[in-house]
Design an enzyme around this catalytic site. Structure first.
Site, mmCIF file in Angstrom:
data_model
loop_
_atom_site.group_PDB
_atom_site.id
_atom_site.type_symbol
_atom_site.label_atom_id
_atom_site.label_comp_id
_atom_site.label_asym_id
_atom_site.label_seq_id
_atom_site.Cartn_x
_atom_site.Cartn_y
_atom_site.Cartn_z
ATOM 1 N N CYS A 107 30.580 36.954 40.021
ATOM 2 C CA CYS A 107 29.740 37.480 38.937
ATOM 3 C C CYS A 107 28.544 36.548 38.708
ATOM 4 C CB CYS A 107 30.573 37.705 37.671
ATOM 5 S SG CYS A 107 29.747 38.804 36.505
ATOM 6 N N HIS A 210 34.886 41.035 39.526
ATOM 7 C CA HIS A 210 35.803 39.970 39.096
ATOM 8 C C HIS A 210 37.155 40.123 39.776
ATOM 9 C CE1 HIS A 210 33.637 37.785 35.883
ATOM 10 N NE2 HIS A 210 32.993 38.923 35.711
ATOM 11 N N GLU A 212 39.337 37.969 40.226
ATOM 12 C CA GLU A 212 40.379 37.168 39.537
ATOM 13 C C GLU A 212 41.060 37.970 38.435
ATOM 14 O OE1 GLU A 212 37.281 37.045 38.761
ATOM 15 O OE2 GLU A 212 37.112 36.787 36.582
#
Ligand code: MN
Length: 240
Positions: A107, A210, A212
């Site tokens: 990001c 994202h 994660e």
């Protein structure tokens, strides 16, 4: 020995005296065999010392970059900036790039990577790029709301093993001009660049989404972290 992976931290809006990092970054690195090391930004921090402390760099998400770093004045939709974090992360990225060490940008981290290498950004997608695709999703973060087409022949394509993946989306800025030496590695349906990579050397990839926040339920996200940690271990430096 586990590869040591440095992860940049943000400083909170509400608590500028606290470093903040979503636990998903640490958990994703740990789940794939890496040792997560948090990298705090300080005005006097020397990024060169972190180069010695860790094997690879994960540039995490956060607020907007000061557009002065790519030669523009801030327009009305540019968001909150942290001048100390900007300088620290840009210099950190340049050091790791120059040293040919593995870097993953997520990001804001992808945007930092691109600007550090000489590219620039749309300050606001709706204002500057006129897109009507929703890049600031209202769905939960583990859920991919828009598709990206992964470039044929790219390193990212080899890692993800899929030509189209659904990704989450929490950004109002994006890469505009890709930095010299880098290539766009994935795009959304509106043409917005959703991933970049620097071919021909160590793992150097930025993704606008994202992973994660998706990895427990998303195979493509797990493959990305697995490839990054493997590259940081030195066993597979050319995997990107
Ligand atoms: Mn998006």
């Amino acid at each position: 020995m586990k590869p040591r992976i440095g992860i940049t931290c943000a400083r909170g809006d509400a608590a500028p005296d606290r470093y903040t990092l979503h636990s998903g970054y640490v958990e994703a690195i740990a789940a794939h065999g890496g040792l997560a090391v948090l990298l705090p930004c300080l005005p006097e921090a020397d990024p060169a010392e972190y180069l010695d402390a860790v094997d690879g760099l994960l540039l995490s998400g956060g607020g907007d970059l000061d557009p002065a770093h790519f030669g523009e004045e801030p327009r009305v939709w540019n968001g909150r900036i942290d001048p100390v974090a900007d300088v620290f992360e840009l210099e950190l990225a340049r050091r790791f790039l120059a040293a040919g060490r593995p870097v993953l940008g997520i990001c804001r981290g992808m945007q930092v990577l691109n600007v550090a290498a000489g590219g620039d950004l749309y300050q606001d997608l709706r204002e500057d790029a006129g897109t009507t695709l929703q890049h600031d999703q209202q769905a939960p973060p583990w859920y991919g709301t828009h598709a990206v087409d992964v470039a044929e022949g790219s390193g990212l394509r080899a890692i993800l093993q899929e030509g189209r993946v659904r990704v989450n989306s929490f950004h109002h800025q994006a890469v505009r001009r890709v930095a010299p030496g880098f290539l766009p590695a994935a795009r959304a349906a509106d043409g917005v660049i959703e991933a970049i990579e620097r071919p021909g050397g160590a793992f150097t990839i930025g993704v606008q989404w994202h992973p994660e926040r998706m990895h427990p339920a998303c195979r493509a996200s797990r493959r990305l972290f697995a490839a990054f940690v493997r590259a940081c271990s030195g066993r597979d430096a050319a995997s990107a």
